[in-house]
Design a protein around this motif. Structure first.
Motif, short mmCIF file in Angstrom:
data_model
loop_
_atom_site.label_atom_id
_atom_site.label_comp_id
_atom_site.label_asym_id
_atom_site.label_seq_id
_atom_site.Cartn_x
_atom_site.Cartn_y
_atom_site.Cartn_z
N SER A 186 27.50 34.93 48.85
CA SER A 186 27.21 34.80 50.44
C SER A 186 26.73 36.11 51.17
CB SER A 186 28.59 34.15 50.99
OG SER A 186 29.60 35.17 50.76
N SER B 51 31.91 34.04 55.93
CA SER B 51 30.45 33.78 55.38
C SER B 51 29.49 33.36 56.54
CB SER B 51 30.72 32.60 54.25
OG SER B 51 31.22 33.06 53.13
N GLU C 21 30.95 27.07 51.28
CA GLU C 21 30.42 27.31 49.92
C GLU C 21 30.57 26.56 49.02
OE1 GLU C 21 32.65 29.35 51.58
OE2 GLU C 21 32.34 31.34 51.65
N LYS D 268 26.74 44.55 50.32
CA LYS D 268 27.94 43.94 50.74
C LYS D 268 29.30 44.57 50.71
CE LYS D 268 28.86 39.89 49.15
NZ LYS D 268 29.19 38.89 50.12
MG MG Z 1 31.31 35.03 49.67
#
Ligand code: MG
Ligand code: TXA
Length: 317
Positions: free
Chosen positions: A144, A152, A181, A56
């Motif tokens: 995420s 996201s 989220e 990420k």
């Molecule tokens: Mg996130």
């Protein structure tokens, strides 16, 4: 990080079983939750958790949420106060994350909490997440499934746009029904809204019969580091509370307005939440330079929508 072939797995018993095997062998698998797609790793496996951060591009100080199949499984990992237990009982499975004191004998990799003495926990409601957690039979750490700082993902293709070549697989369950989220609640020392999200704060306040405190601001290491200003950023610039698009803009509408894409023509906040990231992804992919967005009421899910829009509009480096 080495490139690999990322497989799209079907939402079938065979797909779930393959995903579980990959997690067991320390690999990363993205999967659907009711909120957004999560980037999963075995939360007990230090190396697998480290790979989440590198895939990420996520700062090591930003801790991860651990997903479990049940409240009973969560109680083996963290200490529940009576208020935390009341919220978990009322809203799990669902889009609520609780930040709780980590139990001393918990098997969770210390990287998950980024060294904090607390653990963020949630029992997701999506059938795919439930099936995967049941099959894997262990805690799954999952932020995420997007590159850090980007919007996201609410579909498998969003996941692949950002992470293809860097994760083993993505399980395909189509679009996420909530689309924002989870709401994050801390209890240090009083119930605190660390992140507005898919479960409206008012509903939580009703359950515990007290208002939620606002998160502490301006800490050197915020309680929810993902809450730093410029987050959820599309490539396009964002202008908020727009009545109409200027010549160089596209309009992301809400309610009965002429626009390029509409979050909810009937001004329904749940529909707007479900569409928010998908529409931002779509306008961004179309090469929009500036996305103007209609005003959204700041109640219920509207608070979480406005939170994400403000972060998307925040100045960037
Ligand atoms: Mg996130
Ligand atoms: O809906 C969701 O919550 C999704 C799905 C996949 O479950 N996950 C998600 O994870 O949004 P992520 O990593 O994008 O956001 C997690 C947030 C971050 O802002 C992080 O700082 C905060 O949770 N967090 C995690 N552990 C924490 C802790 N111990 N104390 C305070 N905040 C924590």
């Amino acid at each position: 990080m080495d490139r690999q072939i990322t497989t799209k797995l079907p939402n079938t018993p065979a797909g779930i079983s393959r995903a579980s095997d990959l997690l067991n062998s320390g690999q990363l698998v993205a999967f659907a939750t009711e909120t957004v797609y999560g980037l999963g790793a075995d939360a007990r496996n230090d190396t697998a958790v480290a790979q989440i951060f590198s895939a990420k591009g996520r700062p090591q100080f930003n801790p991860l949420i651990v997903h479990v199949a049940s409240l009973a499984a969560a109680q083996k990992l963290a200490a529940f106060s009576p208020q935390a237990l009341a919220l978990a009982t009322a809203f799990w499975p669902g889009p609520l994350t609780l930040v709780l004191p980590l139990l001393p004998d918990s098997p969770i990799s210390p990287r998950v909490s980024a060294g904090l003495p607390t653990l963020a926990l949630r029992v997701p409601a999506h059938p795919m997440a439930h099936d995967l957690l049941t099959e894997f039979d262990g805690p799954i750490a999952a932020p995420s499934a997007n590159i850090s700082g980007k919007i996201s993902p609410t579909s498998p293709d969003h996941v692949l746009d950002g992470l293809s070549g860097h994760i083993a697989a993505v399980l395909d369950a189509g679009p996420c029904p909530v689309g924002l989220e989870s709401t994050i609640i801390g209890f240090d020392p009083v119930p605190t809204l660390l992140r507005p999200g898919g479960l409206p704060a008012e509903i939580i306040e009703n359950c515990i019969s007290q208002p939620l405190a606002a998160p502490p601001t301006q800490q050197p290491m915020p309680n929810a580091p993902g809450q730093l200003a410029s987050h959820y950023a599309p490539t396009a610039k964002i202008r908020l509370n727009a009545d109409q698009a200027r010549p160089d803009e596209v309009l992301l509408g809400f309610g009965a307005v002429p626009c390029d894409l509409n979050l909810s023509p009937s001004a329904d906040l749940a529909q707007a939440a479900a569409n928010l990231f998908r529409h931002l992804h779509a306008l961004d992919a179309n090469g929009a330079k500036i996305i103007a967005v209609s005003a959204i009421p700041d109640t219920g899910l509207g608070r979480a929508i406005n939170d994400r829009l403000k972060r998307a509009a925040a100045p960037r480096d």
